[in-house]
Scaffold this motif. Structure first.
Motif, mmCIF file in Angstrom:
data_model
loop_
_atom_site.group_PDB
_atom_site.id
_atom_site.type_symbol
_atom_site.label_atom_id
_atom_site.label_comp_id
_atom_site.label_asym_id
_atom_site.label_seq_id
_atom_site.Cartn_x
_atom_site.Cartn_y
_atom_site.Cartn_z
ATOM 1 N N VAL A 258 0.863 -1.194 0.000
ATOM 2 C CA VAL A 258 0.000 0.000 0.000
ATOM 3 C C VAL A 258 0.891 1.233 0.000
ATOM 4 O O VAL A 258 2.064 1.160 0.358
ATOM 5 C CB VAL A 258 -0.969 0.057 1.213
ATOM 6 N N ILE A 259 0.334 2.359 -0.361
ATOM 7 C CA ILE A 259 1.128 3.580 -0.475
ATOM 8 C C ILE A 259 1.413 4.198 0.893
ATOM 9 O O ILE A 259 2.500 4.683 1.141
ATOM 10 C CB ILE A 259 0.429 4.599 -1.390
ATOM 11 N N PHE A 260 0.446 4.172 1.798
ATOM 12 C CA PHE A 260 0.598 4.802 3.107
ATOM 13 C C PHE A 260 0.885 3.746 4.171
ATOM 14 O O PHE A 260 0.255 2.693 4.191
ATOM 15 C CB PHE A 260 -0.665 5.576 3.495
ATOM 16 N N HIS A 261 1.839 4.061 5.050
ATOM 17 C CA HIS A 261 2.219 3.156 6.128
ATOM 18 C C HIS A 261 2.398 3.925 7.417
ATOM 19 O O HIS A 261 2.656 5.124 7.406
ATOM 20 C CB HIS A 261 3.534 2.444 5.790
ATOM 21 N N ASN A 262 2.315 3.208 8.536
ATOM 22 C CA ASN A 262 2.580 3.877 9.804
ATOM 23 C C ASN A 262 4.082 3.922 10.037
ATOM 24 O O ASN A 262 4.838 3.076 9.555
ATOM 25 C CB ASN A 262 1.814 3.222 10.962
ATOM 26 N N SER A 263 4.508 4.938 10.758
ATOM 27 C CA SER A 263 5.936 5.196 10.942
ATOM 28 C C SER A 263 6.654 4.105 11.727
ATOM 29 O O SER A 263 7.853 3.899 11.537
ATOM 30 C CB SER A 263 6.152 6.557 11.609
ATOM 31 N N VAL A 264 5.942 3.374 12.576
ATOM 32 C CA VAL A 264 6.590 2.282 13.312
ATOM 33 C C VAL A 264 6.989 1.178 12.343
ATOM 34 O O VAL A 264 8.121 0.680 12.382
ATOM 35 C CB VAL A 264 5.676 1.747 14.437
ATOM 36 N N ASP A 265 6.090 0.805 11.439
ATOM 37 C CA ASP A 265 6.433 -0.230 10.454
ATOM 38 C C ASP A 265 7.530 0.244 9.505
ATOM 39 O O ASP A 265 8.393 -0.536 9.103
ATOM 40 C CB ASP A 265 5.196 -0.653 9.668
ATOM 41 N N VAL A 266 7.514 1.520 9.157
ATOM 42 C CA VAL A 266 8.567 2.076 8.301
ATOM 43 C C VAL A 266 9.900 2.034 9.048
ATOM 44 O O VAL A 266 10.924 1.652 8.477
ATOM 45 C CB VAL A 266 8.214 3.516 7.859
ATOM 46 N N TRP A 267 9.884 2.400 10.320
ATOM 47 C CA TRP A 267 11.088 2.350 11.149
ATOM 48 C C TRP A 267 11.651 0.926 11.193
ATOM 49 O O TRP A 267 12.846 0.711 10.998
ATOM 50 C CB TRP A 267 10.758 2.857 12.549
ATOM 51 N N ILE A 268 10.793 -0.053 11.438
ATOM 52 C CA ILE A 268 11.239 -1.445 11.519
ATOM 53 C C ILE A 268 11.838 -1.890 10.189
ATOM 54 O O ILE A 268 12.911 -2.495 10.154
ATOM 55 C CB ILE A 268 10.077 -2.356 11.957
ATOM 56 N N ALA A 269 11.180 -1.559 9.083
ATOM 57 C CA ALA A 269 11.693 -1.942 7.761
ATOM 58 C C ALA A 269 13.025 -1.259 7.463
ATOM 59 O O ALA A 269 13.944 -1.892 6.935
ATOM 60 C CB ALA A 269 10.663 -1.598 6.683
ATOM 61 N N ALA A 270 13.146 0.018 7.812
ATOM 62 C CA ALA A 270 14.397 0.746 7.575
ATOM 63 C C ALA A 270 15.541 0.132 8.392
ATOM 64 O O ALA A 270 16.658 -0.017 7.893
ATOM 65 C CB ALA A 270 14.233 2.227 7.921
ATOM 66 N N CYS A 271 15.254 -0.233 9.624
ATOM 67 C CA CYS A 271 16.276 -0.865 10.466
ATOM 68 C C CYS A 271 16.690 -2.217 9.902
ATOM 69 O O CYS A 271 17.874 -2.557 9.892
ATOM 70 C CB CYS A 271 15.757 -1.037 11.892
#
Length: 103
Positions: free
Chosen positions: A10-23
């Protein structure tokens, strides 16, 4: 899951999931709330379009105790804008800002 993988869902995500993916992309632990706050400060400083919202761990699909504990810890300091959960549109410019963060 990588940033590209969650972006395809999906285009929009919550910042916690983005943080986890970036890490995970950079092979660093994601469980320190203070590091998340620094990440959010970086996004805000770089004028990424963020929309704050309340996130309950169970709503985010947090079945893991670690993720639940992480989001509950953030909620304890919800008056701090860096502790909030945001909606992030994962377009190319957002991914550039996210990936520019030095963990």
């Amino acid at each position: 899951m990588s940033l590209e993988e969650i972006r395809k869902k999906v285009i929009f995500h919550n910042s916690v999931d983005v943080w986890i993916a970036a890490c995970k992309e950079k092979n660093v632990p994601w469980t320190n709330p203070d590091n998340y706050k620094k990440f959010i400060a970086h996004l805000l400083k770089n004028n990424l379009n963020l929309k704050a919202f309340n996130l309950c761990a169970h709503e985010a699909g947090a079945t893991e105790d670690e993720k639940t504990k992480f989001t509950e810890t953030l909620a304890e300091t919800k008056e701090d804008p860096n502790s909030l959960t945001y909606t992030i549109k994962l377009n190319d410019s957002a991914l550039d800002i996210i990936r520019s963060y030095n963990m």
